[in-house]
Every structure is written in structure tokens, then in C-alpha cells.
Scaffold this motif. Structure first.
Motif, PDB file in Angstrom:
ATOM      1  N   ALA A  42       0.804  -1.218   0.000  1.00 49.25           N
ATOM      2  CA  ALA A  42       0.000   0.000   0.000  1.00 49.25           C
ATOM      3  C   ALA A  42       0.839   1.273   0.000  1.00 49.25           C
ATOM      4  O   ALA A  42       0.472   2.263  -0.605  1.00 49.25           O
ATOM      5  CB  ALA A  42      -0.941   0.003   1.187  1.00 49.25           C
ATOM      6  N   SER A  43       1.944   1.246   0.691  1.00 45.72           N
ATOM      7  CA  SER A  43       2.693   2.494   0.750  1.00 45.72           C
ATOM      8  C   SER A  43       4.048   2.322   0.087  1.00 45.72           C
ATOM      9  O   SER A  43       5.045   2.842   0.526  1.00 45.72           O
ATOM     10  CB  SER A  43       2.839   2.963   2.178  1.00 45.72           C
ATOM     11  N   GLY A  44       4.060   1.549  -0.978  1.00 42.42           N
ATOM     12  CA  GLY A  44       5.278   1.428  -1.744  1.00 42.42           C
ATOM     13  C   GLY A  44       6.075   0.190  -1.421  1.00 42.42           C
ATOM     14  O   GLY A  44       5.673  -0.643  -0.613  1.00 42.42           O
ATOM     15  N   ILE A  45       7.207   0.098  -2.086  1.00 42.79           N
ATOM     16  CA  ILE A  45       8.067  -1.073  -2.015  1.00 42.79           C
ATOM     17  C   ILE A  45       9.443  -0.599  -1.599  1.00 42.79           C
ATOM     18  O   ILE A  45       9.899   0.455  -2.021  1.00 42.79           O
ATOM     19  CB  ILE A  45       8.171  -1.712  -3.430  1.00 42.79           C
ATOM     20  N   THR A  46      10.092  -1.389  -0.721  1.00 40.03           N
ATOM     21  CA  THR A  46      11.454  -1.054  -0.366  1.00 40.03           C
ATOM     22  C   THR A  46      12.400  -2.041  -1.056  1.00 40.03           C
ATOM     23  O   THR A  46      12.140  -3.240  -1.055  1.00 40.03           O
ATOM     24  CB  THR A  46      11.646  -1.115   1.155  1.00 40.03           C
ATOM     25  N   VAL A  47      13.438  -1.504  -1.651  1.00 35.72           N
ATOM     26  CA  VAL A  47      14.427  -2.344  -2.315  1.00 35.72           C
ATOM     27  C   VAL A  47      15.652  -2.422  -1.417  1.00 35.72           C
ATOM     28  O   VAL A  47      16.150  -1.394  -0.962  1.00 35.72           O
ATOM     29  CB  VAL A  47      14.827  -1.744  -3.680  1.00 35.72           C
ATOM     30  N   VAL A  48      16.093  -3.638  -1.118  1.00 33.63           N
ATOM     31  CA  VAL A  48      17.258  -3.824  -0.266  1.00 33.63           C
ATOM     32  C   VAL A  48      18.406  -4.343  -1.128  1.00 33.63           C
ATOM     33  O   VAL A  48      18.229  -5.291  -1.894  1.00 33.63           O
ATOM     34  CB  VAL A  48      16.960  -4.824   0.867  1.00 33.63           C
ATOM     35  N   LEU A  49      19.551  -3.688  -1.017  1.00 32.69           N
ATOM     36  CA  LEU A  49      20.699  -4.073  -1.827  1.00 32.69           C
ATOM     37  C   LEU A  49      21.881  -4.422  -0.930  1.00 32.69           C
ATOM     38  O   LEU A  49      22.207  -3.660  -0.019  1.00 32.69           O
ATOM     39  CB  LEU A  49      21.124  -2.915  -2.746  1.00 32.69           C
ATOM     40  N   ARG A  50      22.499  -5.563  -1.166  1.00 29.51           N
ATOM     41  CA  ARG A  50      23.757  -5.878  -0.484  1.00 29.51           C
ATOM     42  C   ARG A  50      24.891  -5.652  -1.473  1.00 29.51           C
ATOM     43  O   ARG A  50      24.843  -6.137  -2.589  1.00 29.51           O
ATOM     44  CB  ARG A  50      23.759  -7.323   0.037  1.00 29.51           C
ATOM     45  N   TRP A  51      25.868  -4.896  -1.023  1.00 34.92           N
ATOM     46  CA  TRP A  51      26.974  -4.508  -1.906  1.00 34.92           C
ATOM     47  C   TRP A  51      28.222  -5.293  -1.531  1.00 34.92           C
ATOM     48  O   TRP A  51      28.357  -5.765  -0.400  1.00 34.92           O
ATOM     49  CB  TRP A  51      27.258  -3.011  -1.781  1.00 34.92           C
ATOM     50  N   ARG A  52      29.129  -5.310  -2.483  1.00 38.57           N
ATOM     51  CA  ARG A  52      30.393  -5.983  -2.184  1.00 38.57           C
ATOM     52  C   ARG A  52      31.195  -5.126  -1.218  1.00 38.57           C
ATOM     53  O   ARG A  52      31.716  -5.599  -0.233  1.00 38.57           O
ATOM     54  CB  ARG A  52      31.169  -6.240  -3.479  1.00 38.57           C
ATOM     55  N   ALA A  53      31.302  -3.849  -1.522  1.00 38.03           N
ATOM     56  CA  ALA A  53      32.035  -2.975  -0.605  1.00 38.03           C
ATOM     57  C   ALA A  53      31.259  -1.679  -0.378  1.00 38.03           C
ATOM     58  O   ALA A  53      30.432  -1.599   0.516  1.00 38.03           O
ATOM     59  CB  ALA A  53      33.435  -2.698  -1.139  1.00 38.03           C
ATOM     60  N   SER A  54      31.470  -0.681  -1.225  1.00 35.76           N
ATOM     61  CA  SER A  54      30.833   0.606  -0.959  1.00 35.76           C
ATOM     62  C   SER A  54      29.536   0.748  -1.751  1.00 35.76           C
ATOM     63  O   SER A  54      29.331   0.101  -2.781  1.00 35.76           O
ATOM     64  CB  SER A  54      31.797   1.742  -1.315  1.00 35.76           C
ATOM     65  N   VAL A  55      28.664   1.647  -1.249  1.00 36.83           N
ATOM     66  CA  VAL A  55      27.340   1.849  -1.823  1.00 36.83           C
ATOM     67  C   VAL A  55      27.433   2.946  -2.877  1.00 36.83           C
ATOM     68  O   VAL A  55      28.059   3.976  -2.656  1.00 36.83           O
ATOM     69  CB  VAL A  55      26.366   2.258  -0.693  1.00 36.83           C
ATOM     70  N   ASP A  56      26.799   2.740  -4.037  1.00 36.96           N
ATOM     71  CA  ASP A  56      26.827   3.736  -5.107  1.00 36.96           C
ATOM     72  C   ASP A  56      25.393   4.110  -5.474  1.00 36.96           C
ATOM     73  O   ASP A  56      24.772   3.492  -6.343  1.00 36.96           O
ATOM     74  CB  ASP A  56      27.579   3.132  -6.309  1.00 36.96           C
ATOM     75  N   MET A  57      24.828   5.108  -4.786  1.00 31.36           N
ATOM     76  CA  MET A  57      23.415   5.465  -4.985  1.00 31.36           C
ATOM     77  C   MET A  57      23.173   6.036  -6.381  1.00 31.36           C
ATOM     78  O   MET A  57      22.097   5.870  -6.954  1.00 31.36           O
ATOM     79  CB  MET A  57      22.974   6.482  -3.929  1.00 31.36           C
ATOM     80  N   ALA A  58      24.169   6.749  -6.922  1.00 36.11           N
ATOM     81  CA  ALA A  58      23.994   7.368  -8.237  1.00 36.11           C
ATOM     82  C   ALA A  58      23.724   6.292  -9.291  1.00 36.11           C
ATOM     83  O   ALA A  58      22.825   6.445 -10.133  1.00 36.11           O
ATOM     84  CB  ALA A  58      25.231   8.184  -8.593  1.00 36.11           C
ATOM     85  N   ALA A  59      24.482   5.199  -9.184  1.00 35.00           N
ATOM     86  CA  ALA A  59      24.281   4.111 -10.132  1.00 35.00           C
ATOM     87  C   ALA A  59      22.882   3.538  -9.985  1.00 35.00           C
ATOM     88  O   ALA A  59      22.235   3.177 -10.976  1.00 35.00           O
ATOM     89  CB  ALA A  59      25.331   3.027  -9.896  1.00 35.00           C
ATOM     90  N   VAL A  60      22.408   3.476  -8.745  1.00 40.21           N
ATOM     91  CA  VAL A  60      21.069   2.945  -8.494  1.00 40.21           C
ATOM     92  C   VAL A  60      20.024   3.837  -9.156  1.00 40.21           C
ATOM     93  O   VAL A  60      19.129   3.360  -9.864  1.00 40.21           O
ATOM     94  CB  VAL A  60      20.808   2.831  -6.973  1.00 40.21           C
ATOM     95  N   ARG A  61      20.156   5.150  -8.957  1.00 45.76           N
ATOM     96  CA  ARG A  61      19.188   6.083  -9.555  1.00 45.76           C
ATOM     97  C   ARG A  61      19.186   5.944 -11.081  1.00 45.76           C
ATOM     98  O   ARG A  61      18.118   5.970 -11.699  1.00 45.76           O
ATOM     99  CB  ARG A  61      19.519   7.522  -9.163  1.00 45.76           C
ATOM    100  N   ARG A  62      20.395   5.810 -11.659  1.00 42.89           N
ATOM    101  CA  ARG A  62      20.476   5.655 -13.115  1.00 42.89           C
ATOM    102  C   ARG A  62      19.744   4.393 -13.562  1.00 42.89           C
ATOM    103  O   ARG A  62      18.964   4.421 -14.500  1.00 42.89           O
ATOM    104  CB  ARG A  62      21.943   5.579 -13.556  1.00 42.89           C
TER     105      ARG A  62
END
Lengths: 878, 117
Positions: free
Chosen positions: A695-715
């Protein structure tokens, strides 16, 4: 005395010690006239002077009468008493510090409790005239039923319906909206600040949607733009124009305290911008109905009218029982009357315990101090003061203490609110108005409490220490004025009361503190380091259900292609978000249990590194979009849920029912996040994600190898569909840190409250034991002279204190247990907080033992002095 | 009660007498007021002249009289008191109240004619 005279005399009080030369001149002139008169009648100079003086009478008496007439004697006495009291306080800085500190904390706590009570239960919903005439139907109804209620009777009530608060996508931001029937604003009788509100004519069914903003939204997001009316906002992917802005402080009625709407949308619009209002919403029971009752109409009367209407609607023949219940909706949080009563009782008992403890402690302290001042009182009594005068003096001292304590209490309350503010999970204008601190009313209440407390802790000791046998009191070399030892005396009453109140406070706070300390600090059950998450709400971004389901199906796979991403999974809410309530589920033959029910996609547990202890993970084919077909669906549960639902049974393969669905336990996972302040992990049941129903959206959970790259996610997300909005991005480490800092701040708040009770009780006990030793000095001397050993003397003194500690503890323990039980009877958040910890034996047995041990230890120090009493000295003092 | 013994003033009546005196005589100093009261009562009233000053202070506080230093006819400095407008109103009210009260008390205390005994 009329008012002019009163003011004039009041001014006189503050011209205190100024001599009155004017009046001396007047007397002189009077005597001159009299003398001249007498000389005229033929008297000699000396004779005339004598006669004038006789006729005038005593000049001292005249001066005194004028002096008294010029001022208010009782204020004079009061000021003198206050001065004397202030001097006494300065002379005993230690005593003053302890009493003032005690009083400040006590009053501060009461003020916070009072503010909370006012806010939760008694405060009217802001911005609405005559809120006491509002009522809300106890359950949601379909829009069609609301329309029937609205049309059925036009004299007893006017009705409005609303749905929400619901999430709204606003450009690439999120907001909260309320979907309202067109007569919502007229029913609440509110006026717009700018533009217009919805009305039944312009917002007829099928007209295009427009939007009304709250003043807060208009001020904070549109910077109070005066040209806002007619401008457009991008809401849920559609362009809507603003038609009005509500008055300041208006946020709608109903339970808006925890989810404050930013804007209002008409429920009648077509096409509707809200996914909640698509395909056949009119028959889904999702609308809250608000009624404004006409004057003289009772809730019971309206309930039976609504019942009749409901029966007609459902063509129901039976004519018994109540179908519709109404709650008063004029308060910030609508509660049925019995719920209200319970809240008042809870906070009342809490306040009573805190205040009782404070008063008992101060009473004991003042009694002890009064006893030390007995020689002073004896002298004052013997030179002519009456007992009333002394009691008044002592009460003035208490009142002075109380006023200072009231001020200190306000400061203390502000400090507590500052902590509350920093641990507050939600932030919205309504909640913020609460945590801003005690208002004027609460401040007034603090001072009223202070005065009551002063009477409470001041009067009894004042009466006790001024009841003196003068001859005995003035005899040198003995502790005078202490009454005969009485097992049920005032002193012991104070001590038992203190121990009881302290026990109760320490137990309740102990649960909270211990729960907090060992709560989120412990391992949440998964590795938090390289995990990030964010939310999407395709429905509100304007995607059709089928489109959205298809998109969410492709999403994890697309995200996994981002360099550095190891696992991508979906869930219906952010990890560690503990703002969701528990839901009742049932197990066959096992009754109903409250658990947190959440849904997750495949690989969710491995994304969080939550180990699957037994069984298997969800599979892709178990995910659904749309209504689930009949059949058994797998569920994963955590260990807490396993033990709560199934006890020691092997949970694998067992059934759980919820809302007409049946689930079969397919896995047990090591997943142990705790709710705020809770002592143990929340029982959690995971079911496969339904991408349609989230109802109030979906949460996406990501496990990374090392550092998080949000820009890549947005792209990557934009690449999938440019309409999608990425919101609330966060990392798991940050979320855990946030939770922990809140928990430790909560502990910082509750630990002092518990310690406050403990320290007070110990201080009180030590003081009273010291006095007992003094009082029984002679008896102990005789015993020692007769050959009693040190240990026997010690046992004699300690026995009495230990008895008081035990009696007090028993009373306090019983009260705390009864209290916890009464709370658990209603499912309030407080009960949820206390219940899991209250059944923890380490706490319920450990805390009292600790308290008793500490209390007895604090008697030991003064008691040891008794053993050192020299029989010769003790007996010589007669 | 022997006829030659002086009368004690009833509680509160001194204020009334002072107001009445000032109303009748115009501005007056303390000694003058005291003498006038003694004189017009035919020296029947027992008055320590000093007691008048507390009454004068009280009447000033209630704004029924006002005071001012001045010089008397024989060139002596003295504080002169005069009645104010609200003082006059008060005097009228008090006088009528007093008259009603004394009339009632007089009636009650009057020797009964052919009474119960």
C-alpha cells in the motif's frame, strides 16, 4: 477594607522601615495647637503642656496605630517569615540542595506526565470550532454507506467521510494526504485561509481533482506564496491545481496526531489521483465517517438512528444489538470513553507515585530538620509565640521551598522534553507542538502541584514538631521533643510510603531501562555493513497495477547488474522500521497472537545476512501480484515468533492464519531487531511479497560488495522507467546507528527517573535510621551497660528498618504488578512496552532484591553508630 | 451607668464623626477635628486625641478625604484635611445607615408599655 485602601497599604509594605517624619511634625503641630488653646484659657505654660499631652494620649501608641494602618500586618509577617526561611536555607546549603533537587525532579516529572495526559487524552483537536460535538464511527465503511448516512437525516447530524492519511508522491518527494468527501470542511465548520475549500457543488462526482493545502505545507514547501491559488502541483504523477489553503493549525480531525496530512484531495474526483480510489473503491469499507452532532443530540441517539439506517442498507431483518458505535472525535486521539478513563488512571497513578514519593521524602527530611530545631521552637514558645505562629513559620518555609521547587520543576520538565524531542521517531507539526515543552497550563499545574506538595510535606511535620513539652524540651543534654517510639508513627509511615513508591517507580522504570539497555544494542541478527535500501511507489508515480507488477518483477534482476551489487531484494517496508503495529494472527488450537506481519521477496534474508536456521527461502514463483488464489502460502518466522506461536514444537510445516489466509511455516530465520525500548526481539512473520497490495510502496534492499553507489542505483531505476521516484535512500548502518542513539537517549531519560526513586528511598531510610539511633540512645546505652554485644545492638536497630523496607517493598511490588496487569488488559502502547519485560524474571526478582539490598545498606551506616554509643555518656545525659 | 462617665466610641464610628466634622467645617487640621468632635458632643465622648490620626490615615487611603500642609490663621504650620466628593457620598450613605440602625436599636430597647411582664 476597600480596594483603594488595600493598594495603598500594600505599597506601604514595601516602604518598610522608612521613618515617618511627616507624622512627627503633625504630632508636634497638634500639641502646639492644644497648648496654645490651654494657655488662652488661662493655664500656665507648664500646665498647658501637661494638659495637651494628656489629651493627646500616648504618642507611641498613636504612631503605632498609624504605622499599622499604613501597612498589611499579615504580609509583614509573611515577608519576615520568608526572610527567616531564606536565611535558614542559606545556612544549610546541603539540606537546601537535596530538598530543592528532590522537589524539582518530582515536580518536573509530574509536569511532564500531566502534559502527556493532557495531550493524549484531553486536548481538543486543533483548529476546529466546537470539537466536542464531533464523533467518529468506530470502523471504516464503504463510500456508498457514508452517502446513505449523509442523506438519511439532516437534523441530528451532518456527516463527512475521509480516507487516510495516505502517502502522496509530490514531484520526486513524498507527502501525506487525506482523501475527503466534498462536505468535509463544512462539516468541520472551518474556514480557508486562502482560496476556497471543497464543496458539494464544485466537487461533484466525476469532476477533475484539485487540491487544498494545509497552512504548514503552504508555509514550509511553498514559502507562504501569496499567489499559490491557481498554481499547480505534480501529485501522484498528475498535475492538479491548488484551490485553497487551510487555516493555521488545521490538520483535519480523527487520529491525525501521528500522521499529519499535508494536503486534501476530493474523494469524488474522476479520474482520481489516488490509487486508493480506483476500481470499485465505493464498495470497499475504507472510509472513516465523521459526524457533527446537532446541539442536544446524544451519541446514543445517533447510534440507534445509524443502526436503523445500516439495517435498511443491508436489508437485515434482525432488530437487536448495536451495529454502529460512535467515539467522541473532538480530542487529538479519538478514544472510547473507557479508553480515556484508563489513560487518566494510568497517568494519575504514575503522577501519584512520583508526587507521593517526593512528598514522603521531603516530609521525612523536614521532620528530621524540625526535630533538630526543637530547642529553637521551645525558646520561641516560652517567650510567647503561640503554636499557630510557629506552624505558620514552618509552612512559610515549605512554601518558599515549593515555589523554588516549582521553578526548578519547570526547568526539569523542559530538559525532559528536550530529550523527548531528540528521541522522537516521528516529526510533524502536531507532535512537535507537544515536545516543544510544557505549555502555560502545564506550568500553572506545576506550581499548583508544588503548593499542594508543600502543604503535604510541610503540614504534618510542622504540626508534629511544634507539639512540645516545654519543660522537657528545654532540659539540657538530651535530644528533646522526640516523641515516644511508635511503630506506626508518622516517621515510619513516611518511610514505608517512600519505599513503596520507590519500589513501584524503580520497577516500572527498571523494565523500561533494562529493556532499552539490552534492546537494539544487541546484535540485530544480521550484518549491517554493506547494505543499502530505498523505496519506490510505482502506483503513486502513475503506473497502472499491471505495469507496476511487471516492473517490480524485473527490478531486482536489473539492479543486480549494477557493478558492486551482490544481492537485490524487495520488501514492503524499510528494514528496522519499527513504526508498524502488530497484527493478530492465529494458530490452529493456539489462539491469537500479536506479531509483526511483513512481506518480503526472495533473497531478502540473504540480502540482510539473516541466516535461515531451518527450512528454505521464498521462491520467485511464490510472489504474487494481485489477489492470492486459494491455497497454502509459505511463511518464514523468526525465533521469537516460533516460541510465541508454537512453544517448543517444531514449527516447520505448521499453519498460521491471518485475515482468511492460511500460511505454512517454511523457514525459521535468525532475525532479531527489537522495537524501540522493547526487551526482546519482536515476533515477526514474513509472507511472500504481493507486489500489487503493497500500500505504501516497495522497499528495495541491496547488499553490496564494498561501498554503496546510490547514483548508479538512480540511473538504473530511471533506465527502467523514467516516471519512477527513488525516495528515502538509507544505509542499514545509518539506520541501526539512528535507532541506537534514540535508545540510549531514552535510557538517559528513564535511568534518572529510576535512580531518582532509588536515591530518595535510600536517603530517607538512612535519615530515619539515624534518628532512631538518636532516639533510642539511652536504651542502647543501658543494653550495652548490661552486656549486650555490638552485633546484638546492630540487629536491634537494623531490624526495625529492615521491617519497614520489607513492608514498603511488598506494597510497592504489589502496586507495580497490579499496575502492569491493569495495563496489559488494554492493548495500549504502554502495555506493549511493559508486558514483555514484566514477565522477565531476572527483572521482576532482581530489581526488588537490588532495591532491598541498597535500602538495607543505607540503614547500615547510621546503624553502625549505635554500636559505638558509650553507655556512660548516654546514661549521664538526664 | 453613671451619667458623668464619658462614652466609649463604638467600633468604626470615629470615621463617621471625622467625615461629618470635615463636611460641616471645611478643611481642618487634626487638633481642630478632635476638638470639634469633643465640643459638639458636649464633651461626652472619650477621645484620646492621638487616636484620630489612624482614622485620618484610613480615610485618606480610602480616598474619602485629602490632606495638604498649610498655615493656620495664627500662622502655625499644620496639615489640613478636607472631605472629597466620594467622601461626601460615603458620609451620606453612612449617615442614613446609622440613623436607621439607631432607630431600630432604639425601638428594640424602648421600655415596653404594658409589655409581657
Amino acid at each position: 477594607m476597600n480596594l483603594d485602601e488595600f493598594w495603598s497599604r500594600l505599597r506601604g509594605v514595601f516602604r518598610r522601615n522608612r521613618p515617618d517624619p511627616d507624622f512627627d511634625d503633625e504630632i508636634a503641630s497638634h500639641l502646639e495647637f492644644a497648648k496654645a488653646d490651654a494657655i488662652r484659657r488661662g493655664l500656665s505654660e507648664a500646665e498647658a503642656e501637661r494638659l495637651a499631652a494628656i489629651q493627646f494620649g500616648s504618642t507611641t501608641a498613636a504612631r503605632e496605630r498609624v504605622w499599622e494602618q499604613r501597612r498589611l500586618p499579615w504580609i509583614d509577617t509573611l515577608l519576615r517569615d520568608a526572610q527567616y526561611a531564606a536565611r535558614g536555607m542559606r545556612r544549610n546549603p546541603g539540606f537546601t540542595l537535596v530538598t530543592l533537587g528532590t522537589l524539582s525532579i518530582g515536580i518536573g516529572l509530574c509536569s511532564v506526565i500531566y502534559s502527556t495526559l493532557m495531550w493524549v487524552v484531553l486536548r481538543p483537536v486543533p483548529g476546529i470550532p466546537e470539537p466536542e460535538r464531533l464523533a467518529v464511527i468506530d470502523r471504516p465503511v464503504p463510500y456508498s454507506s457514508f452517502e446513505a448516512y449523509r442523506e438519511s437525516n439532516n437534523t441530528s447530524w451532518s456527516a463527512a467521510a475521509f480516507l487516510g492519511p495516505v502517502p502522496i508522491t509530490l514531484g520526486d518527494d513524498r507527502a501525506t494526504g487525506l482523501l475527503v468527501s466534498p462536505e468535509y470542511f463544512t462539516t468541520l465548520a472551518v474556514q480557508p485561509l486562502l482560496g476556497r475549500f471543497f464543496d458539494p457543488v464544485q466537487e461533484q462526482k466525476g469532476t477533475p481533482a484539485s487540491v487544498v493545502l494545509t497552512e504548514h505545507f503552504w508555509r514550509t514547501r511553498l514559502r507562504s506564496d501569496p499567489q499559490a491559488i491557481g498554481r499547480t502541483l505534480r501529485i501522484n504523477g498528475r498535475t492538479l491545481s491548488i484551490v485553497g489553503v487551510a487555516q493555521r493549525d488545521f490538520y483535519g480531525a480523527g487520529a491525525v496526531a501521528f500522521s499529519v496530512p499535508d494536503l486534501f484531495l476530493p474523494a469524488t474526483a474522476n479520474p482520481s489521483p489516488a490509487p486508493e480510489l480506483r476500481d470499485g473503491f465505493e464498495n470497499r469499507p475504507s472510509f472513516q465517517v465523521l459526524l457533527r452532532l446537532a446541539t442536544g443530540v446524544t451519541i446514543a441517539g445517533v447510534e440507534s438512528q445509524l443502526d436503523a439506517e445500516t439495517r435498511r442498507l443491508h436489508h437485515s431483518g434482525e432488530n437487536k444489538g448495536r451495529l454502529i458505535r460512535l467515539f467522541p472525535a473532538g480530542s487529538l486521539i479519538p478514544l472510547p470513553p473507557e479508553g480515556r478513563a484508563l489513560f487518566v488512571l494510568f497517568y494519575g497513578v504514575l503522577m501519584f507515585a512520583v508526587l507521593g514519593l517526593t512528598c514522603a521524602n521531603l516530609g521525612g527530611l523536614l521532620l528530621a530538620r524540625g526535630a533538630a530545631r526543637v530547642p529553637e521552637f521551645a525558646i520561641r514558645l516560652s517567650i510567647g509565640a503561640d503554636r499557630r505562629r510557629l506552624v505558620r513559620q514552618l509552612l512559610t518555609e515549605s512554601a518558599l521551598l515549593a515555589v523554588a521547587g516549582g521553578a526548578g520543576g519547570l526547568l526539569c520538565a523542559h530538559a525532559i522534553f528536550a530529550i523527548l524531542r531528540s528521541i522522537q521517531t516521528l516529526s510533524n507539526p502536531v507532535l512537535d507542538s507537544f515536545t516543544r515543552g510544557p505549555d502555560l497550563q502545564a506550568a500553572g499545574f506545576s506550581f499548583a502541584i508544588a503548593i499542594v506538595a508543600a502543604a503535604g510535606f510541610g503540614l504534618l511535620p510542622a504540626l508534629a514538631v511544634t507539639r512540645l513539652d516545654l519543660t522537657a524540651a528545654m532540659k539540657p543534654g538530651r535530644i528533646p521533643g522526640l516523641p515516644r517510639y511508635r511503630p506506626f508513627g508518622l516517621r515510619n509511615f513516611f518511610v514505608v510510603g517512600q519505599v513503596a513508591a520507590a519500589m513501584m517507580l524503580v520497577l516500572v522504570m527498571g523494565f523500561v531501562v533494562v529493556g532499552t539497555q539490552y534492546g537494539p544494542r544487541t546484535d540485530p541478527g544480521f550484518d549491517t555493513a554493506p547494505v543499502s535500501f530505498f523505496s519506490l511507489d510505482p502506483a503513486r508515480d502513475g503506473l497502472a497495477p499491471a505495469e507496476s507488477a511487471e516492473l517490480l518483477g524485473r527490478l531486482p534482476e536489473r539492479l543486480r547488474r549494477i557493478p558492486g551489487v551482490v544481492i537485490a531484494s524487495l520488501a514492503d517496508r524499510p528494514p528496522l522500521d519499527n513504526t508498524y503495529p502488530t497484527t493478530p494472527v492465529s494458530v490452529p488450537g493456539g489462539g491469537s497472537h500479536g506479531v509483526v506481519l511483513q512481506s518480503a521477496g526472495p533473497a531478502y534474508f540473504s540480502a540482510l545476512d539473516a541466516r535461515i536456521l531451518r527450512g528454505v527461502d521464498f521462491q520467485q514463483r511464490e510472489m504474487t501480484s494481485g489477489p492470492r488464489s486459494a491455497g497454502i502460502v509459505p511463511a518464514a518466522i523468526n525465533q521469537t515468533a516460533a516460541s510465541e506461536l508454537f512453544g517448543s514444537q517444531d514449527p516447520l510445516g505448521l499453519r498460521i492464519q491471518h485475515d482468511g489466509h492460511e500460511y505454512q511455516v517454511a523457514a525459521v530465520v535468525r532475525y532479531a531487531p527489537r522495537a524501540m525500548l522493547m526487551g526482546r526481539p519482536i515476533a515477526t512473520v514474513f509472507v511472500p511479497l504481493d507486489t500489487h497490495a503493497a500500500a505504501s510502496g516497495i522497499t528495495v534492499v541491496l547488499r553490496w560488495r564494498a561501498s554503496v553507489d546510490m547514483a548508479a542505483v538512480r540511473r538504473a531505476v530511471a533506465d527502467l522507467d523514467s516516471r519512477l521516484t527513488v525516495f528515502q535512500p538509507n544505509t542499514l548502518t545509518a539506520a541501526v546507528a539512528d535507532l541506537e542513539s534514540k535508545a540510549s537517549k531514552a535510557a538517559a531519560l528513564y535511568t534518572p527517573i529510576g535512580l531518582f526513586g532509588l536515591v530518595l528511598a535510600c536517603l530517607g531510610l538512612a535519615g530515619v535510621t539515624a534518628q532512631t539511633v538518636q532516639r533510642r540512645k539511652k536504651e542502647i546505652g543501658i543494653r550495652t551497660a548490661m552486656g549486650a554485644r555490638r552485633s546484638q545492638v546492630l540487629r536491634l536497630v537494623m531490624g526495625e528498618s529492615a521491617a519497614m523496607v520489607l513492608v514498603g517493598s511488598a506494597i510497592g511490588y504489589a502496586a507495580a504488578t497490579a499496575f502492569a496487569r491493569a495495563l496489559s488488559a488494554v492493548a495500549s502502547p504502554v502495555a506493549q512496552l511493559i508486558a514483555p519485560v514484566a514477565s522477565n524474571w531476572a527483572l521482576t526478582a532482581g530489581v526488588p532484591s537490588l532495591l532491598i539490598a541498597l535500602a538495607i545498606a543505607s540503614c547500615y551506616l547510621p546503624a553502625r553508630r549505635s554500636a559505638g554509643i558509650d553507655p556512660l555518656n548516654a546514661l549521664r545525659e538526664e | 451607668m453613671p451619667q458623668n462617665e464619658k462614652l466609649d466610641l463604638l467600633q468604626g464610628t470615629l470615621d463617621l464623626l471625622v467625615l461629618r466634622t470635615l463636611d460641616a467645617m471645611g478643611p481642618q487640621h487634626g487638633y481642630g477635628i478632635a476638638r470639634r468632635i469633643e465640643h459638639s458632643s458636649g464633651d461626652q465622648v472619650l477621645l484620646n486625641q492621638g487616636t484620630i490620626y489612624a482614622s485620618l490615615v484610613r480615610l485618606q487611603q480610602r480616598k474619602w478625604i485629602s490632606a495638604e500642609w498649610g498655615v493656620s490663621g495664627n500662622n502655625r504650620r499644620a496639615k489640613f484635611y478636607s472631605i472629597t466628593r466620594s467622601g461626601k457620598k460615603r458620609l451620606a450613605a453612612e449617615t442614613s445607615y446609622w440613623q436607621r440602625l439607631t432607630a431600630v436599636i432604639g425601638r428594640v430597647l424602648a421600655p415596653s408599655e404594658g409589655g409581657d411582664r
